[in-house]
Design an enzyme around this catalytic site. Structure first.
Site, PDB file in Angstrom:
ATOM      1  N   TYR A 315       0.812  -1.233   0.000  1.00  0.00           N
ATOM      2  CA  TYR A 315       0.000   0.000   0.000  1.00  0.00           C
ATOM      3  C   TYR A 315       0.839   1.274   0.000  1.00  0.00           C
ATOM      4  O   TYR A 315       0.291   2.356   0.209  1.00  0.00           O
ATOM      5  CB  TYR A 315      -0.879   0.054   1.259  1.00  0.00           C
ATOM      6  CG  TYR A 315      -1.723  -1.157   1.560  1.00  0.00           C
ATOM      7  CD1 TYR A 315      -2.730  -1.576   0.680  1.00  0.00           C
ATOM      8  CD2 TYR A 315      -1.557  -1.867   2.749  1.00  0.00           C
ATOM      9  CE1 TYR A 315      -3.526  -2.668   0.994  1.00  0.00           C
ATOM     10  CE2 TYR A 315      -2.360  -2.951   3.061  1.00  0.00           C
ATOM     11  CZ  TYR A 315      -3.340  -3.352   2.176  1.00  0.00           C
ATOM     12  OH  TYR A 315      -4.131  -4.424   2.490  1.00  0.00           O
ATOM     13  N   CYS A 342      13.810 -11.241  -2.445  1.00  0.00           N
ATOM     14  CA  CYS A 342      14.450 -10.976  -3.731  1.00  0.00           C
ATOM     15  C   CYS A 342      13.520 -10.252  -4.700  1.00  0.00           C
ATOM     16  O   CYS A 342      13.141 -10.798  -5.747  1.00  0.00           O
ATOM     17  CB  CYS A 342      14.981 -12.279  -4.319  1.00  0.00           C
ATOM     18  SG  CYS A 342      16.273 -12.935  -3.266  1.00  0.00           S
TER      19      CYS A 342
END
Ligand SMILES: *Cc1c(COP(=O)(O)O)cnc(C)c1O
Length: 419
Positions: A315, A342
């Site tokens: 968000y 990653c």
């Protein structure tokens, strides 16, 4: 945003050293202060209860730890649950079924049957759900979630009340739906709407209550049903940044209760705060593994990423961070606080000034109690972390960290692939 005690350069929570918690329980670890949790519940309950009968339905998707639920059960809270899993979790924590209200969306028949078997209250989201519930049971109290045409929230992803939303009975179908429920033999008790999550102004709440009060009276006049409760949902925001204002609960409660009492014969107000109750009760402690000067940017690499706290990545949320073991030190430079996942979108905090972070330091991430652990995952095959409760100088484990073996649980390798 809450201030924490500083004991000779160490951040304290609930009378316990954050460094000791990190050393004893490992990192990352979510740490909840029981007293703050209780204070938050009482603050919001008492603000409304001085005006009229009040039910606080804690929206447990924010945090479903059984110990945290048990504390809120002791406080007398009700529950807003959005799945059968949440209903059963709250029953396990000791909540009586009558204090649990289920509000689902796109609910299956199997879930409806299981819900009816628990005896919890059901807040119906659609005409389809009403007809399907009627085939299972009708002599029960129900209420309806309606689409108020009012949306609010910290991110478009969590705005739920706008016209055309997937949630609730569309505004122009509300009256016919109440009439139909009466015809089917249901005991229709209430009306509900939820505009979204994390707004800091009182305006959307006043707007949604106006819409609901208008409907309460139309339902009375056009179907003869006098409703008993009005539930204006959750979404009460909290300050995540030091300079953010707090929501004025007294003003909110006064305005809302005044409108309800003036305009309707409703006796009970209900609201569904999730974030407000748990957010600032909890911090996330994460240890610095790596420090990197990458030219234009300096990185502080910690052991919590979006697997542990997804809000920044999902968000763009802001969480305040501090170095818990250098709590009174002067800041030296700006850093990116990033996790071990990653993906370049994996971050905890952007461009924060910190006091010379080094390997082994402890970063405290503030306001991590709502949508923190409950949205965590074992992505990148990193097992979910521990949760700890602190209370007046003592720390207790309330969730063990998952282990590598837990990643493999439930997986099956067909025999033919092992030869
Ligand atoms: C998520 C949700 C809430 C709680 O929202 P908060 O922002 O945590 O207060 C309340 N009601 C419903 C129906 C919800 O889906």
């Amino acid at each position: 945003m809450r201030d924490y005690e500083n004991d000779k350069g160490t951040m304290m929570i609930g009378g316990v050293s954050t460094v000791e918690i990190a050393d004893r329980f490992g990192t990352p670890v979510y740490v909840t202060d029981e007293q703050i949790l209780r204070q938050n519940y009482r603050a919001i309950h008492d603000a409304f209860a001085k005006h009229m009968d009040t039910e606080i339905h804690y929206a447990c998707k924010a945090n479903t730890n059984l110990a945290i639920l048990s504390i809120l059960n002791q406080e007398g809270s009700h529950i807003d649950a959005v799945s059968i899993g949440e209903v059963l979790t709250c029953l396990k924590a000791g909540f009586p079924a009558e204090r649990i209200m289920y509000t689902g969306v796109n609910v299956s028949d199997a879930e409806l049957k299981a819900l009816v078997a628990t005896g919890c209250r059901i807040n119906v989201d659609s005409q389809s759900e009403l007809e399907r519930l009627a085939k299972i049971k009708t002599d029960m109290p129900i209420s309806f979630r309606i689409t108020p045409g009012v949306a609010s929230g910290h991110s478009a992803k969590v705005m739920t009340g706008g016209k055309g939303a997937k949630f609730g009975i569309p505004y122009d179908k509300v009256i016919e739906t109440y009439a139909r429920a009466k015809e089917l033999g249901f005991d229709v008790k209430g009306i509900h709407a939820h505009t979204g999550s994390g707004g800091l102004t009182t305006e959307p709440f006043s707007q949604v209550v106006d819409v609901l009060c208008g409907l309460v009276n139309r339902i009375k006049n056009e179907t003869g049903i006098q409703l008993e409760f009005l539930d204006f949902g959750g979404g009460i925001g909290v300050p995540y940044k030091p300079q953010d204002p707090e929501c004025d609960l007294d003003e909110l409660a006064f305005e809302i209760c005044d409108t309800i009492k003036d305009e309707t014969e409703i006796r009970t107000v209900a609201l569904e705060p999730g974030r407000y109750i748990v957010c600032d009760s909890t911090i996330l402690l994460t240890r610095v593994n790596d420090v990197k000067d990458a030219g234009p940017k300096k990185y502080v690499g910690v052991d919590a990423g979006f697997n542990t706290l997804i809000r920044p990545a999902m968000y763009d949320s802001y969480h305040y961070v501090a170095l818990a073991n250098k709590f009174n030190k002067a800041c030296t430079a700006k850093y990116e606080v990033v996790g071990p996942i990653c993906e370049s979108g994996d971050y905890i905090a952007h461009e924060r000034v910190l006091p010379d972070p080094e390997e082994g330091d402890i970063v405290a991430v503030y306001c991590a109690g709502a949508y923190g652990f409950s949205m965590s995952s074992p992505y990148n095959s990193r097992p979910r972390c521990a949760e700890v409760l602190v209370n007046e100088g003592k720390a207790e484990l309330i969730r063990e960290p998952e282990e590598i073996e837990d990643l493999w649980r439930h997986q099956i390798i067909p025999e033919r692939l092992t030869r």
